[in-house]
Design an enzyme around this catalytic site. Structure first.
Site, PDB file in Angstrom:
ATOM      1  CB  SER A 166      -0.935  -0.021   1.213  1.00  0.00           C
ATOM      2  OG  SER A 166      -0.214  -0.262   2.394  1.00  0.00           O
ATOM      3  CD  GLU A 182       1.430   7.894   5.032  1.00  0.00           C
ATOM      4  OE1 GLU A 182       1.164   6.858   5.667  1.00  0.00           O
ATOM      5  OE2 GLU A 182       1.980   8.888   5.541  1.00  0.00           O
ATOM      6  CG  ASP A 224       2.455  14.547  14.861  1.00  0.00           C
ATOM      7  OD1 ASP A 224       2.506  14.005  15.982  1.00  0.00           O
ATOM      8  OD2 ASP A 224       3.011  14.096  13.858  1.00  0.00           O
ATOM      9  CG  PHE A 259       9.796  13.512   9.176  1.00  0.00           C
ATOM     10  CD1 PHE A 259       8.905  14.567   9.355  1.00  0.00           C
ATOM     11  CD2 PHE A 259       9.314  12.216   9.193  1.00  0.00           C
ATOM     12  CE1 PHE A 259       7.551  14.315   9.537  1.00  0.00           C
ATOM     13  CE2 PHE A 259       7.962  11.955   9.385  1.00  0.00           C
ATOM     14  CZ  PHE A 259       7.081  13.006   9.556  1.00  0.00           C
ATOM     15  CG  HIS A 284       1.583   1.993   4.617  1.00  0.00           C
ATOM     16  ND1 HIS A 284       0.454   2.115   3.827  1.00  0.00           N
ATOM     17  CD2 HIS A 284       1.816   3.231   5.121  1.00  0.00           C
ATOM     18  CE1 HIS A 284       0.021   3.362   3.856  1.00  0.00           C
ATOM     19  NE2 HIS A 284       0.841   4.070   4.626  1.00  0.00           N
TER      20      HIS A 284
HETATM   21  P1  FAD Z   1      -2.659   7.919  20.226  1.00  0.00           P
HETATM   22  O1  FAD Z   1      -2.761   6.472  19.977  1.00  0.00           O
HETATM   23  O2  FAD Z   1      -3.841   8.632  20.757  1.00  0.00           O
HETATM   24  O3  FAD Z   1      -1.411   8.121  21.205  1.00  0.00           O
HETATM   25  C1  FAD Z   1      -0.812   9.394  21.384  1.00  0.00           C
HETATM   26  C2  FAD Z   1      -0.077   9.462  22.692  1.00  0.00           C
HETATM   27  O4  FAD Z   1      -1.019   9.552  23.749  1.00  0.00           O
HETATM   28  C3  FAD Z   1       0.770   8.236  22.978  1.00  0.00           C
HETATM   29  O5  FAD Z   1       1.970   8.639  23.601  1.00  0.00           O
HETATM   30  C4  FAD Z   1      -0.100   7.419  23.911  1.00  0.00           C
HETATM   31  O6  FAD Z   1       0.654   6.560  24.735  1.00  0.00           O
HETATM   32  C5  FAD Z   1      -0.818   8.509  24.694  1.00  0.00           C
HETATM   33  N1  FAD Z   1      -2.160   8.062  25.137  1.00  0.00           N
HETATM   34  C6  FAD Z   1      -3.123   7.535  24.370  1.00  0.00           C
HETATM   35  N2  FAD Z   1      -4.225   7.256  25.106  1.00  0.00           N
HETATM   36  C7  FAD Z   1      -3.932   7.631  26.366  1.00  0.00           C
HETATM   37  C8  FAD Z   1      -4.662   7.643  27.587  1.00  0.00           C
HETATM   38  N3  FAD Z   1      -5.915   7.190  27.660  1.00  0.00           N
HETATM   39  N4  FAD Z   1      -4.033   8.120  28.688  1.00  0.00           N
HETATM   40  C9  FAD Z   1      -2.785   8.583  28.630  1.00  0.00           C
HETATM   41  N5  FAD Z   1      -2.042   8.621  27.498  1.00  0.00           N
HETATM   42  C10 FAD Z   1      -2.604   8.148  26.391  1.00  0.00           C
HETATM   43  N6  FAD Z   1      -0.275  12.712  11.899  1.00  0.00           N
HETATM   44  C11 FAD Z   1      -1.038  13.638  11.260  1.00  0.00           C
HETATM   45  O7  FAD Z   1      -1.218  14.745  11.787  1.00  0.00           O
HETATM   46  N7  FAD Z   1      -1.603  13.365  10.034  1.00  0.00           N
HETATM   47  C12 FAD Z   1      -1.443  12.161   9.413  1.00  0.00           C
HETATM   48  O8  FAD Z   1      -1.978  11.943   8.315  1.00  0.00           O
HETATM   49  C13 FAD Z   1      -0.642  11.161  10.061  1.00  0.00           C
HETATM   50  N8  FAD Z   1      -0.446   9.945   9.484  1.00  0.00           N
HETATM   51  C14 FAD Z   1       0.231   8.963  10.192  1.00  0.00           C
HETATM   52  C15 FAD Z   1       0.332   7.676   9.657  1.00  0.00           C
HETATM   53  C16 FAD Z   1       0.966   6.650  10.371  1.00  0.00           C
HETATM   54  C17 FAD Z   1       1.054   5.275   9.753  1.00  0.00           C
HETATM   55  C18 FAD Z   1       1.513   6.923  11.661  1.00  0.00           C
HETATM   56  C19 FAD Z   1       2.198   5.834  12.431  1.00  0.00           C
HETATM   57  C20 FAD Z   1       1.446   8.209  12.189  1.00  0.00           C
HETATM   58  C21 FAD Z   1       0.804   9.241  11.479  1.00  0.00           C
HETATM   59  N9  FAD Z   1       0.677  10.532  11.997  1.00  0.00           N
HETATM   60  C22 FAD Z   1      -0.073  11.488  11.338  1.00  0.00           C
HETATM   61  C23 FAD Z   1       1.366  10.900  13.232  1.00  0.00           C
HETATM   62  C24 FAD Z   1       0.470  10.731  14.487  1.00  0.00           C
HETATM   63  O9  FAD Z   1      -0.621  11.591  14.411  1.00  0.00           O
HETATM   64  C25 FAD Z   1       1.345  11.074  15.689  1.00  0.00           C
HETATM   65  O10 FAD Z   1       2.312  10.094  15.902  1.00  0.00           O
HETATM   66  C26 FAD Z   1       0.597  11.401  16.971  1.00  0.00           C
HETATM   67  O11 FAD Z   1       1.505  12.039  17.855  1.00  0.00           O
HETATM   68  C27 FAD Z   1       0.015  10.185  17.672  1.00  0.00           C
HETATM   69  O12 FAD Z   1      -1.054   9.685  16.990  1.00  0.00           O
HETATM   70  P2  FAD Z   1      -1.740   8.283  17.447  1.00  0.00           P
HETATM   71  O13 FAD Z   1      -2.928   8.099  16.629  1.00  0.00           O
HETATM   72  O14 FAD Z   1      -0.731   7.208  17.476  1.00  0.00           O
HETATM   73  O15 FAD Z   1      -2.160   8.703  18.931  1.00  0.00           O
END
Ligand code: FAD
Length: 293
Positions: free
Chosen positions: A12, A14, A106, A215, A265
């Site tokens: 896939s 991105e 982020d 990055f 991916h």
């Molecule tokens: P989460 O899973 O919510 O985790 C974020 C942080 O919060 C972690 O440190 C976790 O341990 C902590 N956390 C979660 N739940 C709790 C809780 N209940 N209590 C306390 N702490 C908690 N970013 C963008 O802006 N746009 C994109 O299109 C994008 N694409 C991405 C694609 C991939 C494949 C990946 C791996 C990342 C991508 N990102 C993107 C980056 C991502 O948004 C960041 O890494 C962001 O900081 C974390 O997102 P997450 O969904 O993993 O967050």
């Protein structure tokens, strides 16, 4: 010649929403050049600020309208209320989008910590649960072989991933990494935690080593010394750099294939040549070529 043993490898790709017309042309050229490899899906990132989100929407819809590819729309919790985020998802479902990568997101440029919108989702797990309630999307979530940079520990990171899967995530796509052993340890951690959904490693073919280095500081992917050594002194030699990059990424994929991985991916950065070369090097070929081989 394509390696027949690898024809069952899925890929896939991105992409990110481009900033200008030249970028737009390059994106569509990239999509068209990679299409013959029959990717499982094409994913489109979602910007932290407001403007690129509109472009994510536009590109996802154009993929649906003008290609035979399956788009995966990234969706984040940044800067929008729950209602706004879910409204976007509902509209995507109506438009025919069936796959979403659900992320916390982020912080916008210039900000260092994530501040949820007052009425927004706090974490990706909450978003996953809410998306599953509105439609039967296939939901992907982010995974971090080297642990998310804000996570207090490896255990907390795994627990969070498990929460996302328990909330309904169907697959995990990982942040890119260069030490394959980190991915294998992560996969073992997930298995021990009872995470059973497919884990798709993110592969970053290194188009520009300096940019990847920069990055990587933000996203927590480490650059091993052996990798820096391979690119050392090649700044003014793009042809050799591209060959080294293709070799590094295909070595990594082949190592992962030997460890049982069957889906990659690729972070294409909207360029096709390097990703295409790596796919060919690991035996992923256009259907017509594979038949003839
Ligand atoms: P989460 O899973 O919510 O985790 C974020 C942080 O919060 C972690 O440190 C976790 O341990 C902590 N956390 C979660 N739940 C709790 C809780 N209940 N209590 C306390 N702490 C908690 N970013 C963008 O802006 N746009 C994109 O299109 C994008 N694409 C991405 C694609 C991939 C494949 C990946 C791996 C990342 C991508 N990102 C993107 C980056 C991502 O948004 C960041 O890494 C962001 O900081 C974390 O997102 P997450 O969904 O993993 O967050």
């Amino acid at each position: 010649m394509a390696n027949p043993a690898n024809r069952h490898i899925a890929v896939s790709f991105e992409f990110f929403p481009p900033a200008d017309d030249a970028g737009e042309a390059r994106l569509w050229e990239t999509i068209n050049q990679l299409a013959p490899l029959e990717p499982e899906f094409l994913s489109v990132t979602y910007g932290a600020g407001g403007s690129t989100q509109v472009h994510t929407d536009r590109i996802v819809r154009r993929i649906l309208k003008e290609t035979r590819q399956c788009p995966t729309a990234h969706l984040t919790c940044v800067g929008q209320s729950r209602a706004e985020v879910l409204e976007r998802a509902r509209n995507w479902w109506k438009a025919g989008v069936r796959s979403i990568l659900a992320l916390r997101g982020d912080p916008p440029k210039g900000e260092h910590t994530f501040q949820p919108h007052p009425d927004g989702f706090q974490h990706a797990a909450e978003l996953v649960g809410a998306l599953k309630e509105i439609a039967p999307f296939t939901i992907g979530v982010g995974g971090y072989p080297e642990v998310h940079p804000c996570s207090p520990s490896e255990a907390a990171d795994t627990e969070n991933l498990k929460r996302k899967v328990d909330a309904g995530a169907d697959r995990i796509i990982t942040q890119y990494f260069f030490e394959t052993a980190d991915f294998l340890r992560f996969r073992d951690r997930c298995a021990r935690a009872g995470i059973r959904v497919p884990i798709i490693p993110g592969v970053m073919p290194i188009f520009n080593f300096t940019k990847v280095q920069r990055f990587s500081q933000g996203c927590g992917a480490k650059i091993p010394q052996w990798l820096a050594d391979r690119f050392d002194g090649l700044d003014a030699d793009p042809e050799t750099r591209a060959l080294v990059a293709a070799s590094v990424a295909s070595e990594q994929c082949n190592h992962l294939i030997a460890e049982g991985v069957r889906h990659f991916h690729f972070y294409t950065l909207n360029r096709y040549r390097l990703t295409y070369a790596v796919c060919r090097a690991i035996g992923v070929a256009p259907a017509v070529t594979a038949k003839a081989a």
